[in-house]
Scaffold this motif. Structure first.
Motif, PDB file in Angstrom:
ATOM      1  N   LEU A 144       0.930  -1.573   0.129  1.00  0.00           N
ATOM      2  CA  LEU A 144       0.126  -0.201  -0.123  1.00  0.00           C
ATOM      3  C   LEU A 144       0.446   1.277  -0.252  1.00  0.00           C
ATOM      4  N   ILE A 145       1.900   1.159   0.411  1.00  0.00           N
ATOM      5  CA  ILE A 145       2.779   2.492   1.095  1.00  0.00           C
ATOM      6  C   ILE A 145       3.375   1.951  -0.428  1.00  0.00           C
ATOM      7  N   GLY A 146       4.076   1.345  -0.927  1.00  0.00           N
ATOM      8  CA  GLY A 146       4.703   1.423  -1.801  1.00  0.00           C
ATOM      9  C   GLY A 146       4.011   1.919  -3.444  1.00  0.00           C
ATOM     10  N   ILE A 147       2.119   1.552  -3.704  1.00  0.00           N
ATOM     11  CA  ILE A 147       1.975   1.663  -4.955  1.00  0.00           C
ATOM     12  C   ILE A 147       1.779   3.338  -4.579  1.00  0.00           C
ATOM     13  N   LEU A 148       0.974   3.913  -3.538  1.00  0.00           N
ATOM     14  CA  LEU A 148       0.921   5.257  -2.735  1.00  0.00           C
ATOM     15  C   LEU A 148       2.092   5.968  -2.865  1.00  0.00           C
ATOM     16  N   ALA A 149       2.916   5.488  -2.996  1.00  0.00           N
ATOM     17  CA  ALA A 149       4.636   6.951  -2.936  1.00  0.00           C
ATOM     18  C   ALA A 149       4.693   6.481  -4.513  1.00  0.00           C
ATOM     19  N   GLY A 150       4.970   4.971  -5.512  1.00  0.00           N
ATOM     20  CA  GLY A 150       4.802   5.750  -6.676  1.00  0.00           C
ATOM     21  C   GLY A 150       3.630   6.231  -7.238  1.00  0.00           C
ATOM     22  N   PHE A 151       2.479   5.852  -7.202  1.00  0.00           N
ATOM     23  CA  PHE A 151       1.803   7.078  -7.941  1.00  0.00           C
ATOM     24  C   PHE A 151       2.070   8.663  -7.415  1.00  0.00           C
ATOM     25  N   ALA A 152       2.624   8.622  -6.411  1.00  0.00           N
ATOM     26  CA  ALA A 152       2.759  10.565  -6.247  1.00  0.00           C
ATOM     27  C   ALA A 152       3.969  10.820  -7.186  1.00  0.00           C
ATOM     28  N   LEU A 153       4.931   9.685  -6.912  1.00  0.00           N
ATOM     29  CA  LEU A 153       6.323   9.751  -8.177  1.00  0.00           C
ATOM     30  C   LEU A 153       5.810  10.084  -9.401  1.00  0.00           C
ATOM     31  N   GLY A 154       5.377   9.035  -9.251  1.00  0.00           N
ATOM     32  CA  GLY A 154       5.496   9.407 -11.020  1.00  0.00           C
ATOM     33  C   GLY A 154       4.412  10.009 -12.060  1.00  0.00           C
ATOM     34  N   ILE A 155       3.282  11.054 -10.717  1.00  0.00           N
ATOM     35  CA  ILE A 155       2.606  12.207 -10.651  1.00  0.00           C
ATOM     36  C   ILE A 155       3.505  13.067 -10.722  1.00  0.00           C
ATOM     37  N   SER A 156       4.720  13.126 -10.044  1.00  0.00           N
ATOM     38  CA  SER A 156       5.801  14.035 -10.364  1.00  0.00           C
ATOM     39  C   SER A 156       6.610  14.351 -11.509  1.00  0.00           C
ATOM     40  N   ALA A 157       6.692  12.747 -11.414  1.00  0.00           N
ATOM     41  CA  ALA A 157       7.496  12.335 -12.462  1.00  0.00           C
ATOM     42  C   ALA A 157       7.373  13.386 -14.232  1.00  0.00           C
ATOM     43  N   ASN A 158       6.276  13.021 -14.380  1.00  0.00           N
ATOM     44  CA  ASN A 158       4.708  13.147 -15.026  1.00  0.00           C
ATOM     45  C   ASN A 158       5.594  14.897 -15.802  1.00  0.00           C
TER      46      ASN A 158
END
Length: 191
Positions: A144-158
């Protein structure tokens, strides 16, 4: 400036940024008691950017350099093995999901996959070291933490890929070289 020098400078800058982000993140205590030792993986932002702006061999080199330097500057051998397993599994998982194409999965989905797989890799190493697969019971919380963090990092990278001119240029060059390579392989297959 020739292309090889520019590429090496770009890799070096991204590695340095990743190392600094990783070291800074190690100094920040994680706020959730339910997951002691868990980190958000902010340095993986650099890996995601690398996957979208350079060849696979160069982006893998970047991941390995970042991992070694972060360990030398602030890690231990055990953290190296945990990070190695998580980074490699995450990296190849993100490449696999990216291969489905932008119409099927976004950069956010790719990043969330990376966040999940990073935790899987680390827990597999922990299970091997502990000699028990019960360590994997920690996976739902870390997932859960990894997916949420990955979601936030994906938005940042985009956001960064769309708004930072240097990253846009490297991304455009990378995409053009991929199209040329694809056309070359297709013409070779036809003949």
């Amino acid at each position: 400036m020739d292309n090889k020098l520019r590429k090496n400078m770009y890799i070096s800058l991204l590695v340095a940024q990743g190392v600094i982000i990783g070291l800074l993140e190690n100094m920040i205590p994680f706020p959730f008691a339910i997951a002691p030792g868990a980190k958000l993986g902010l340095a993986n932002l650099i890996t995601i950017i690398a996957i979208f702006t350079m060849k696979k061999s160069d982006s893998f080199l970047l991941v390995m350099l970042r991992l070694f330097l972060t360990t030398l500057l602030g890690g231990t051998m055990s953290t190296f093995f945990y990070s190695l397993a998580g980074s490699v599994l995450s990296y190849f998982g993100m490449l696999l999901v990216k291969s489905f194409g932008p119409k099927r999965v976004s950069i956010i989905g790719i990043s969330a996959t990376g966040g999940f797989l990073h935790n899987v890799g680390q827990l597999v190493v922990a299970s091997l070291i502990a000699g028990s697969w019960s360590v994997m019971l920690y996976l739902p919380v870390l997932s859960l933490i990894g997916i949420l963090a990955g979601f936030a990092l994906g938005i940042s990278a985009n956001y960064l890929l769309e708004h930072v001119d240097t990253l846009k240029k490297f991304q455009i060059n990378y995409e053009q070289s991929q199209k040329i390579s694809k056309r070359f392989r297709q013409s070779k297959e036809r003949s």
